[in-house]
Scaffold this active site. Structure first.
Site, PDB file in Angstrom:
ATOM      1  N   ASP A   1      31.254  60.760  56.664  1.00  0.00           N
ATOM      2  CA  ASP A   1      32.222  60.527  55.603  1.00  0.00           C
ATOM      3  C   ASP A   1      31.621  60.839  54.236  1.00  0.00           C
ATOM      4  O   ASP A   1      30.444  60.638  54.010  1.00  0.00           O
ATOM      5  CB  ASP A   1      32.698  59.069  55.650  1.00  0.00           C
ATOM      6  CG  ASP A   1      34.189  58.984  55.885  1.00  0.00           C
ATOM      7  OD1 ASP A   1      34.887  59.928  55.475  1.00  0.00           O
ATOM      8  OD2 ASP A   1      34.646  57.981  56.462  1.00  0.00           O
TER       9      ASP A   1
ATOM     10  N   GLU B   1      48.786  33.934  37.801  1.00  0.00           N
ATOM     11  CA  GLU B   1      47.684  34.093  36.834  1.00  0.00           C
ATOM     12  C   GLU B   1      46.333  33.866  37.490  1.00  0.00           C
ATOM     13  O   GLU B   1      45.295  34.097  36.880  1.00  0.00           O
ATOM     14  CB  GLU B   1      47.848  33.120  35.653  1.00  0.00           C
ATOM     15  CG  GLU B   1      49.173  33.224  34.921  1.00  0.00           C
ATOM     16  CD  GLU B   1      49.551  34.661  34.590  1.00  0.00           C
ATOM     17  OE1 GLU B   1      48.718  35.358  33.992  1.00  0.00           O
ATOM     18  OE2 GLU B   1      50.670  35.081  34.957  1.00  0.00           O
TER      19      GLU B   1
ATOM     20  N   ARG C   1      36.430  50.847  59.363  1.00  0.00           N
ATOM     21  CA  ARG C   1      36.054  52.251  59.591  1.00  0.00           C
ATOM     22  C   ARG C   1      34.597  52.421  59.978  1.00  0.00           C
ATOM     23  O   ARG C   1      34.223  53.421  60.580  1.00  0.00           O
ATOM     24  CB  ARG C   1      36.299  53.084  58.316  1.00  0.00           C
ATOM     25  CG  ARG C   1      37.737  53.248  57.923  1.00  0.00           C
ATOM     26  CD  ARG C   1      37.811  53.954  56.583  1.00  0.00           C
ATOM     27  NE  ARG C   1      37.208  55.280  56.639  1.00  0.00           N
ATOM     28  CZ  ARG C   1      37.805  56.338  57.153  1.00  0.00           C
ATOM     29  NH1 ARG C   1      39.018  56.238  57.647  1.00  0.00           N
ATOM     30  NH2 ARG C   1      37.201  57.500  57.173  1.00  0.00           N
TER      31      ARG C   1
ATOM     32  N   PRO D   1      39.656  40.190  39.623  1.00  0.00           N
ATOM     33  CA  PRO D   1      39.056  41.182  38.717  1.00  0.00           C
ATOM     34  C   PRO D   1      37.728  40.705  38.131  1.00  0.00           C
ATOM     35  O   PRO D   1      36.980  41.508  37.587  1.00  0.00           O
ATOM     36  CB  PRO D   1      40.106  41.339  37.602  1.00  0.00           C
ATOM     37  CG  PRO D   1      41.361  40.748  38.131  1.00  0.00           C
ATOM     38  CD  PRO D   1      40.958  39.712  39.132  1.00  0.00           C
TER      39      PRO D   1
HETATM   40  N1  4GX Z   1      40.269  43.305  42.595  1.00  0.00           N
HETATM   41  N2  4GX Z   1      43.980  40.812  41.187  1.00  0.00           N
HETATM   42  C1  4GX Z   1      44.048  38.557  42.163  1.00  0.00           C
HETATM   43  C2  4GX Z   1      45.144  36.736  40.951  1.00  0.00           C
HETATM   44  C3  4GX Z   1      43.845  36.034  40.817  1.00  0.00           C
HETATM   45  C4  4GX Z   1      43.118  35.975  39.610  1.00  0.00           C
HETATM   46  C5  4GX Z   1      41.938  35.297  39.555  1.00  0.00           C
HETATM   47  C6  4GX Z   1      42.196  34.766  41.856  1.00  0.00           C
HETATM   48  C7  4GX Z   1      41.482  34.673  40.682  1.00  0.00           C
HETATM   49  C8  4GX Z   1      42.046  42.266  41.836  1.00  0.00           C
HETATM   50  C9  4GX Z   1      41.170  43.345  41.639  1.00  0.00           C
HETATM   51  C10 4GX Z   1      43.192  41.917  40.978  1.00  0.00           C
HETATM   52  C11 4GX Z   1      44.904  40.399  40.143  1.00  0.00           C
HETATM   53  C12 4GX Z   1      44.064  40.033  42.415  1.00  0.00           C
HETATM   54  C13 4GX Z   1      44.841  38.907  39.917  1.00  0.00           C
HETATM   55  N3  4GX Z   1      43.360  35.428  41.922  1.00  0.00           N
HETATM   56  N4  4GX Z   1      41.619  41.629  42.915  1.00  0.00           N
HETATM   57  N5  4GX Z   1      45.044  38.175  41.160  1.00  0.00           N
HETATM   58  N6  4GX Z   1      41.223  44.248  40.649  1.00  0.00           N
HETATM   59  O1  4GX Z   1      43.415  42.621  40.026  1.00  0.00           O
HETATM   60  O2  4GX Z   1      40.536  42.262  43.382  1.00  0.00           O
END
Ligand code: 4GX
Length: 255
Positions: free
Chosen positions: A168, A116, A153, A88
């Site tokens: 698209d 986490e 795609r 995120p």
């Molecule tokens: N867009 N998540 C990853 C665990 C995490 C946290 C920090 C690496 C670093 C998300 C998103 C997403 C939740 C995937 C936390 N891994 N990934 N995860 N929105 O929410 O890509």
């Protein structure tokens, strides 16, 4: 184009990729996905990939060694690749970035974390951090699949008889127009007459107008750099909406 995915849930990735447009593209060999199980790159008896966070707090953190070992294994082919961490905290993914990846990269390596997150020192081995949107997932797998799907795609031949990627909706910068198929009437709801008229010029105009209506309602931020023709249709649409508002017969407007 080649994708590599590092995950503790390889079946989740493989299952999605068997079906539909992406499944066919992979079968045709115009794209390739290799999935690596992080537990295969652990060195302890229990194949452990996580541990308690330094500094305390709830939850677990993924350790760096399985990622490091997997990346070293993958990179031993010496082929250049872009390593992407899904999180995120990353740059927000979009159709523009999907195009950028398709144009600029031959191999994308996608790192999926769970819990986490991953030990911050993973950053030393990552080229870019990407987020698919402002919400919290339980793992990076869905985000990796979103990227693979949207990039595959774009590869010529991925969309068979279906519309080309250029056609698209997001490519044109607006939201899509409404689609209808049989029956002509369902529960008293009729297909708009214009779509049955056979007048392709009028149909194209109607679709443009309805695409603009959807965009104005839900994504007005996308209404920029309009062509003269689009601007004319939008003005028409706005005056129709204004008229309805003044007559008190328009549905409530957003915000
Ligand atoms: N867009 N998540 C990853 C665990 C995490 C946290 C920090 C690496 C670093 C998300 C998103 C997403 C939740 C995937 C936390 N891994 N990934 N995860 N929105 O929410 O890509």
């Amino acid at each position: 184009m080649k994708f590599e995915v590092l995950t503790i849930f390889p079946e989740v990735i493989e299952c999605y990729l068997k079906h539909g447009v992406v499944g066919r593209a992979l079968n045709k060999g115009i794209a390739e996905v290799k999935v690596y199980n992080l537990r295969d790159f652990t060195t302890d008896r229990h194949r452990k990939v996580d541990d308690y966070p330094y500094g305390g707090g709830a939850g677990m953190v993924m350790q760096i060694e399985p990622f490091y070992n997997a990346l070293r294994h993958i990179k031993s082919d010496g082929i250049p690749r872009k390593v992407i961490l899904l999180s995120p905290q990353g740059r927000r993914f979009s159709q523009r970035i999907a195009k950028e990846f398709y144009k600029e990269e031959k191999t994308l390596t996608l790192i999926c974390g769970r819990y986490e997150g991953i030990d911050e020192r993973i950053k030393a081995f990552v080229d870019e951090e990407i987020s698919i949107g402002d919400y919290v997932l339980s793992g990076g797998e869905l985000a990796a699949l979103v990227i693979i799907d949207s990039v595959v795609r774009l590869i010529p031949g991925a969309l068979g008889d279906e519309l080309s990627a250029e056609e698209d909706s997001f490519m044109k910068g607006f939201l899509d127009y409404p689609h209808y198929t049989r029956p002509e009437e369902f529960e008293g709801m009729r297909v708009p007459d214009i779509l049955l008229s056979g007048d392709h010029k009028k149909i194209a105009l109607w679709r443009k107008k309805e695409a603009l209506r959807n965009t104005l309602k839900n994504r007005p931020d996308l209404l920029k750099n309009l062509s003269a023709e689009d601007m004319k249709i939008l003005k028409e649409l706005c005056s129709e909406i204004n008229k309805k508002i003044l007559e008190g017969v328009h549905e409530p407007v957003n915000n």
